[in-house]
Write an enzyme that holds these catalytic residues in place. Structure first.
Site, PDB file in Angstrom:
ATOM      1  CB  CYS A 101     -20.332 -26.195 -27.863  1.00 40.62           C
ATOM      2  SG  CYS A 101     -20.787 -26.850 -26.233  1.00 40.62           S
ATOM      3  CD  GLN A 102     -17.194 -25.994 -23.340  1.00 44.07           C
ATOM      4  OE1 GLN A 102     -16.764 -26.097 -24.493  1.00 44.07           O
ATOM      5  NE2 GLN A 102     -17.143 -26.990 -22.480  1.00 44.07           N
TER       6      GLN A 102
END
Length: 359
Positions: free
Chosen positions: A79-80
């Site tokens: 998700c970064q």
């Protein structure tokens, strides 16, 4: 009969646990999983059977593996790339890891897929691309931002959940969002109140030592840290429910100058959790109070690994492998199993109905 799932970017297996464990849902079995974190893969294998592979998904797909047929593909592409914490997220290659995820969905002939990601995904161009590709391949797509506290996790973690199903295989639409099991206090819906930090960790004794302990859970992961005298003095200045602004007010002489210069923002930094509320989002460095509201509600210390795991919704009998840092990363990156279970129950209901109709 158990429905089969493949878990991609599986981490420790919070999603898998919510689907397979009867305490959350049950009725599913994980037949394959992939992650590039070797410690997380060891954890997944220990809890769900020896079918988790440590590899980069794109390298794996390039070898043209035989992908087993399955009912569902679930997972959380890293998700970064979407996170607001990532200031350089534009152009981040991790934004496109949903593409190999969808490759596996198609090659496994899955009837349903579930993607979990940070809340920022829902308003991104990538979400539109995911939806278009899924629809092109015959999937109906529903998506929304769910709060894990509404589904029995003692944590207000907001995540985008995307669910897709093939209407030619699934006879009824999947109910989305899933039916809540809990709600915020004073909400007039007759549901139980959100689970609190006190209910999750209030029974634990004082932690012992600073290393993983060779004893039975929950005490194996209930260890502390060795704070410097300066850090300990800072902890003591934070009142119940307080944060870095209380440190600045009560002890400016030991407040980092960067915080003094920053007059706004970061209200959770060096904050204490509240006994009577769910926790804030547990991230991978929950053992560092300077990273968020991770101080114990009343003790002068950050929360322990066991406390963090409970706040995520992991039962004490879930086995974690790895170093302290590796286990913290597995906990902070996980999908809360109670949230996964709520999604799983809705999916199981339509799969069961489809099986009955076919029979």
């Amino acid at each position: 009969m158990k429905y089969k799932i493949i878990d991609l970017f599986s981490g420790a297996g919070g999603l898998t646990l919510g689907f397979t464990d009867p305490r959350f849902c049950g009725g599913f079995e994980c037949i394959y999983s992939i992650d590039n974190d070797s410690a997380a893969v060891k954890t997944h294998n220990a809890n769900f059977g020896e079918h988790s592979l440590c590899t980069n998904i794109e390298d794996w797909l390039a070898k043209k593996p035989v992908i087993p047929e399955t009912d569902l593909v679930i997972g959380g592409p890293p998700c970064q790339g979407f996170s607001l914490l990532n200031k350089k997220r534009h152009g981040d290659e991790r934004r496109v890891l949903w593409e190999p995820f969808m490759d596996v969905v198609e090659q496994s002939k899955a009837k349903i897929f579930v993607i979990e990601n940070v809340d920022g995904l829902l308003k991104s161009a990538e979400f539109d691309k995911i939806q278009k590709r899924a629809q092109k391949n015959g999937f109906t797509v529903q998506a929304g931002i769910l709060n894990s506290a509404n589904y029995g996790a003692p944590q207000t973690r907001r995540r985008t959940i995307i669910v897709g199903w093939k209407s030619n295989s699934i006879l009824h639409p999947i109910s989305f969002p899933p039916q809540q099991t809990h709600s915020a206090p004073d909400t007039s819906d007759n549901l139980p109140d959100w689970l609190t930090v006190h209910r999750a960790i209030g029974d634990l004794p004082e932690p012992v030592g600073t290393e993983i302990r060779k004893c039975n859970p929950p005490l194996d992961l209930h260890f502390g840290r060795n704070p410097t005298p300066m850090s300990l003095e800072r902890y003591k200045t934070i009142p119940p429910g307080g944060n870095r602004f209380d440190l600045q007010k009560n002890a400016p002489h030991i407040t980092p100058q960067c915080w003094i210069r920053k007059k706004s923002g970061g209200t959770d930094l060096f904050g204490r959790l509240w006994w009577n509320r769910p926790s804030v989002t547990i991230r991978t460095e929950f053992f560092k109070p300077e990273k968020g509201r991770y101080l114990h509600p009343e003790k002068h210390r950050p929360i322990t690994h066991r406390e963090a795991a409970r706040l995520m919704g992991f039962p004490d009998d879930f086995i974690f492998y790895g170093s302290k840092t590796e286990i913290a990363r597995q906990i902070g990156n996980a999908v809360p199993p109670p949230l996964a279970g709520a999604i799983a129950r809705e999916i199981k209901a339509v799969l069961d109905a489809s099986q009955i109709a076919v029979a």
